[in-house]
Design a protein around this motif. Structure first.
Motif, PDB file in Angstrom:
ATOM      1  N   GLN A  77       0.828  -1.212   0.000  1.00  0.00           N
ATOM      2  CA  GLN A  77       0.000   0.000   0.000  1.00  0.00           C
ATOM      3  C   GLN A  77       0.865   1.265   0.000  1.00  0.00           C
ATOM      4  O   GLN A  77       0.463   2.299   0.519  1.00  0.00           O
ATOM      5  N   SER A  78       2.048   1.180  -0.596  1.00  0.00           N
ATOM      6  CA  SER A  78       2.969   2.318  -0.594  1.00  0.00           C
ATOM      7  C   SER A  78       3.682   2.411  -1.931  1.00  0.00           C
ATOM      8  O   SER A  78       4.352   1.466  -2.353  1.00  0.00           O
ATOM      9  N   SER A  79       3.548   3.573  -2.603  1.00  0.00           N
ATOM     10  CA  SER A  79       4.269   3.795  -3.854  1.00  0.00           C
ATOM     11  C   SER A  79       5.776   3.778  -3.609  1.00  0.00           C
ATOM     12  O   SER A  79       6.547   3.239  -4.407  1.00  0.00           O
ATOM     13  N   ALA A  80       6.196   4.390  -2.498  1.00  0.00           N
ATOM     14  CA  ALA A  80       7.626   4.472  -2.184  1.00  0.00           C
ATOM     15  C   ALA A  80       8.223   3.084  -1.968  1.00  0.00           C
ATOM     16  O   ALA A  80       9.313   2.774  -2.462  1.00  0.00           O
ATOM     17  N   ALA A  81       7.514   2.225  -1.231  1.00  0.00           N
ATOM     18  CA  ALA A  81       8.027   0.881  -0.944  1.00  0.00           C
ATOM     19  C   ALA A  81       8.074   0.003  -2.189  1.00  0.00           C
ATOM     20  O   ALA A  81       8.821  -0.984  -2.234  1.00  0.00           O
TER      21      ALA A  81
ATOM     22  N   VAL B 194      10.656   6.805 -12.320  1.00  0.00           N
ATOM     23  CA  VAL B 194       9.929   5.955 -11.367  1.00  0.00           C
ATOM     24  C   VAL B 194       9.885   6.562  -9.958  1.00  0.00           C
ATOM     25  O   VAL B 194       8.800   6.682  -9.373  1.00  0.00           O
ATOM     26  N   PRO B 195      11.027   7.000  -9.379  1.00  0.00           N
ATOM     27  CA  PRO B 195      10.925   7.628  -8.048  1.00  0.00           C
ATOM     28  C   PRO B 195      10.146   8.941  -8.061  1.00  0.00           C
ATOM     29  O   PRO B 195       9.423   9.247  -7.110  1.00  0.00           O
ATOM     30  N   LEU B 196      10.302   9.735  -9.141  1.00  0.00           N
ATOM     31  CA  LEU B 196       9.583  11.009  -9.221  1.00  0.00           C
ATOM     32  C   LEU B 196       8.077  10.769  -9.300  1.00  0.00           C
ATOM     33  O   LEU B 196       7.297  11.381  -8.559  1.00  0.00           O
ATOM     34  N   CYS B 197       7.658   9.867 -10.179  1.00  0.00           N
ATOM     35  CA  CYS B 197       6.225   9.603 -10.347  1.00  0.00           C
ATOM     36  C   CYS B 197       5.616   8.949  -9.107  1.00  0.00           C
ATOM     37  O   CYS B 197       4.421   9.082  -8.863  1.00  0.00           O
ATOM     38  N   ALA B 198       6.431   8.244  -8.324  1.00  0.00           N
ATOM     39  CA  ALA B 198       5.923   7.660  -7.072  1.00  0.00           C
ATOM     40  C   ALA B 198       5.390   8.744  -6.147  1.00  0.00           C
ATOM     41  O   ALA B 198       4.536   8.487  -5.301  1.00  0.00           O
TER      42      ALA B 198
ATOM     43  N   ASN C  19      -1.638   3.572  -9.268  1.00  0.00           N
ATOM     44  CA  ASN C  19      -0.649   4.651  -9.344  1.00  0.00           C
ATOM     45  C   ASN C  19       0.681   4.161  -9.904  1.00  0.00           C
ATOM     46  O   ASN C  19       1.222   4.732 -10.853  1.00  0.00           O
ATOM     47  N   VAL C  20       1.230   3.098  -9.290  1.00  0.00           N
ATOM     48  CA  VAL C  20       2.578   2.644  -9.664  1.00  0.00           C
ATOM     49  C   VAL C  20       2.586   2.026 -11.055  1.00  0.00           C
ATOM     50  O   VAL C  20       3.596   2.111 -11.776  1.00  0.00           O
ATOM     51  N   SER C  21       1.476   1.417 -11.460  1.00  0.00           N
ATOM     52  CA  SER C  21       1.402   0.867 -12.821  1.00  0.00           C
ATOM     53  C   SER C  21       1.452   2.003 -13.840  1.00  0.00           C
ATOM     54  O   SER C  21       2.166   1.924 -14.852  1.00  0.00           O
ATOM     55  N   GLY C  22       0.712   3.079 -13.547  1.00  0.00           N
ATOM     56  CA  GLY C  22       0.747   4.245 -14.426  1.00  0.00           C
ATOM     57  C   GLY C  22       2.112   4.907 -14.468  1.00  0.00           C
ATOM     58  O   GLY C  22       2.498   5.489 -15.495  1.00  0.00           O
ATOM     59  N   ASP C  23       2.870   4.811 -13.356  1.00  0.00           N
ATOM     60  CA  ASP C  23       4.234   5.372 -13.334  1.00  0.00           C
ATOM     61  C   ASP C  23       5.084   4.765 -14.448  1.00  0.00           C
ATOM     62  O   ASP C  23       5.838   5.468 -15.135  1.00  0.00           O
ATOM     63  N   ASN C  24       4.963   3.451 -14.625  1.00  0.00           N
ATOM     64  CA  ASN C  24       5.779   2.797 -15.651  1.00  0.00           C
ATOM     65  C   ASN C  24       5.252   3.056 -17.051  1.00  0.00           C
ATOM     66  O   ASN C  24       6.029   3.071 -18.018  1.00  0.00           O
ATOM     67  N   ALA C  25       3.946   3.271 -17.194  1.00  0.00           N
ATOM     68  CA  ALA C  25       3.418   3.670 -18.504  1.00  0.00           C
ATOM     69  C   ALA C  25       4.004   5.032 -18.899  1.00  0.00           C
ATOM     70  O   ALA C  25       4.418   5.238 -20.047  1.00  0.00           O
TER      71      ALA C  25
END
Length: 406
Positions: free
Chosen positions: A255-259, A282-286, A380-386
Motif C-alpha cells: 500500500q505504498s508507492s515508495a516501498a 519511477v521515483p519522481l512519479c511515485a 498509481n505505480v502501474s501508471g508510473d511505468n506507462a
C-alpha cells in the motif's frame, strides 16, 4: 524456537474496527458508546491540528525536490503525471455520477437523511486550535517549495532545505506512530455512532457496490495508460501490462508507492526503459502521479455526496481534482497518505459544514477510501511505468540527439 509475530495490515484493522463499531452500537449501553465516541473525538481533534503541518511539510518538500531532474525531462514527466491524474479524476466522476444513483434506493437515502441529527455527543471535548488553517498551509508550502527549488545552491545554502527535510521526517514519524495506528479507533467511534443513529446498514448496502465499480475503473485506467504507452513506443501493450504484474502485486501488499519503487524499477527495465530514464521517472512519479488515488477519492466523494443528498456537479468536482493534483504531491508513502492529505480539501465538495475534517461524513470518506487504498496505489505505480515508457521514447527520439543540459 521464537514465535513469529502475526502482523495485521491496516485494511484488516479498519474492517475489524467497522465490525466492532457496529457491534458496540448494536448491543452495548449508550454510556459506553459515548465513551468510544469521546475517544474518537480526541483523535479527530488532534488530526485537525496535524493536517496543516502535514501539508506544509510534504508539499514544500515535494515541490522543492522537483529541481533534481533535468529540465526538459522534468517538465515532460510532471505534465504527463498531472494530466493523467486530472483525466483519471474527471473520468471517475463521470462514471460515478452516472452509475452510483442506481445503487441508492429512495428508502436507503430517506433512512440516512432521517438520522442526520441523531448522533451521540461525547462526554467532553478538548479545544486544540491548528497553528494555521489549511489554505494558509498550502500557500506557505507553495512559497517555500518554489523558492527552495529555485534558490537552493544559487542564492542560498541548504540550511532551510535541511530544516524542512527534518520537519518532514518529524511529521512522517507522527503519521506512522500516531495517526495511522489510531485510525481504527476513529473509524470504530464513527460506526458506533452511526449504528446507534440507524444509518450504518443503509450505508453499507451501498458501499460494496461503490467498491466494485472503483476497482473496475482502476483496471480500465491501467489498460488505457499502457495502450497509449504501447502506441507511442510501438511496443505490445499487453506485454507491458504483463511486465507490470510484479509491481502491481507488490503495491497491493505494501500500500505504498515508495516501498514499491525497487520492484517498479525492475518492471521498467523489462519494458526496455533505459537506466537513466527509469531511475529518474519511477521515483519522481511515485510522489507526483496519483491517477489511482484520484479515481478512488473522486468516486468516494461522489458516493458520499449522493448518500447525504449534497449537491455535486462537474463545476464543483473539477477545481477539487485540480487542487488535489498538486496538494497530493509527495503525499506520504504510507497507507492512507493520499486521503489524509486530501482531507482538508473535502469542503470544496461537501461544503464548509459537512466537509469538516473531524466530522462523520469525512470519517466515512476516510474509511471508504482506505479499504480500497491498496488498489489505488497499485494503479498509481502501474501508471508510473506507462509514463516511464512514454518519456523514454521521447528521450531516445528527440532529447538524446541534442546537446545535454549542464
Amino acid at each position: 524456537m521464537e514465535k513469529k509475530k502475526i502482523k495485521i495490515g491496516l485494511v484488516p484493522k479498519l474492517i475489524i474496527a467497522i465490525i466492532v463499531g457496529i457491534l458496540f452500537g448494536q448491543f452495548l449501553p449508550e454510556g459506553f458508546c459515548r465513551f468510544v465516541v469521546t475517544l474518537s473525538g480526541f483523535f479527530s481533534t488532534f488530526l485537525k491540528f496535524v493536517i496543516p503541518l502535514m501539508i506544509l511539510a510534504y508539499v514544500t518538500m515535494g515541490i522543492a525536490d522537483l529541481s533534481q531532474g533535468a529540465g526538459k525531462l522534468l517538465l515532460i514527466t510532471v505534465a504527463l503525471s498531472y494530466g493523467s491524474t486530472l483525466i483519471a479524476g474527471s473520468a471517475s466522476y463521470l462514471v460515478s455520477s452516472s452509475l452510483f444513483p442506481h445503487f441508492m434506493s429512495e428508502g436507503a437515502l430517506d433512512q440516512i437523511a432521517a438520522t442526520a441529527d441523531a448522533s451521540l455527543t461525547p462526554f467532553f471535548s478538548i479545544t486544540l486550535e491548528p497553528v494555521m488553517d489549511t489554505l494558509s498551509a498550502v500557500a506557505l508550502a507553495f512559497v517555500m517549495g518554489l523558492c527552495l527549488s529555485s534558490m537552493r545552491g544559487k542564492e542560498m545554502g541548504n540550511s532551510l532545505y535541511n530544516g524542512m527535510s527534518d520537519f518532514s521526517k518529524i511529521i512522517d514519524k507522527v503519521l506512522h506512530t500516531i495517526i495511522i495506528p489510531l485510525l481504527p479507533l476513529y473509524i470504530c467511534g464513527t460506526f458506533t455512532d452511526m449504528t446507534i443513529s440507524g444509518k450504518t446498514f443503509a450505508i453499507l448496502s451501498i458501499l460494496w457496490k461503490v467498491f466494485l465499480v472503483v476497482i473496475i475503473m482502476h483496471l480500465i485506467c491501467i489498460t488505457i495508460q499502457f495502450v497509449i504507452a504501447g502506441t507511442v513506443s510501438k511496443k505490445n501493450p499487453f506485454t507491458l501490462i504483463k511486465n507490470q504484474i510484479p509491481g502491481y502485486t507488490t503495491a497491493l501488499g505494501t500500500q505504498s508507492s515508495a516501498a514499491t519503487i525497487p520492484v517498479n524499477l525492475e518492471c521498467a527495465k523489462k519494458d526496455g526503459v533505459c537506466e537513466q530514464i527509469r531511475n529518474f521517472v519511477v521515483p519522481l512519479c511515485a510522489n507526483i502521479h496519483m491517477a489511482g488515488s484520484m479515481i478512488t477519492i473522486t468516486a468516494c466523494a461522489t458516493a458520499v455526496c449522493l448518500m447525504n443528498q449534497l449537491p455535486i456537479s462537474l463545476e464543483i468536482i473539477v477545481p477539487f481534482i485540480m487542487t488535489l493534483g498538486v496538494a497530493m504531491v509527495a503525499s506520504p508513502g504510507a497507507p492512507g497518505g493520499s486521503i489524509m492529505t486530501a482531507l482538508p480539501f473535502l469542503y470544496m465538495v461537501f461544503g464548509a459544514e459537512a466537509g469538516d475534517p473531524d466530522g462523520a461524513i469525512c470519517a466515512i470518506m476516510v474509511a471508504l477510501y482506505i479499504t480500497q487504498d491498496s488498489f489505488g496505489t497499485a494503479c498509481n505505480v502501474s501508471g508510473d511505468n506507462a509514463i516511464g515508457v512514454i518519456v523514454d521514447t521521447i528521450y531516445k527520439k528527440f532529447i538524446a540527439k541534442t546537446p545535454q543540459e549542464n
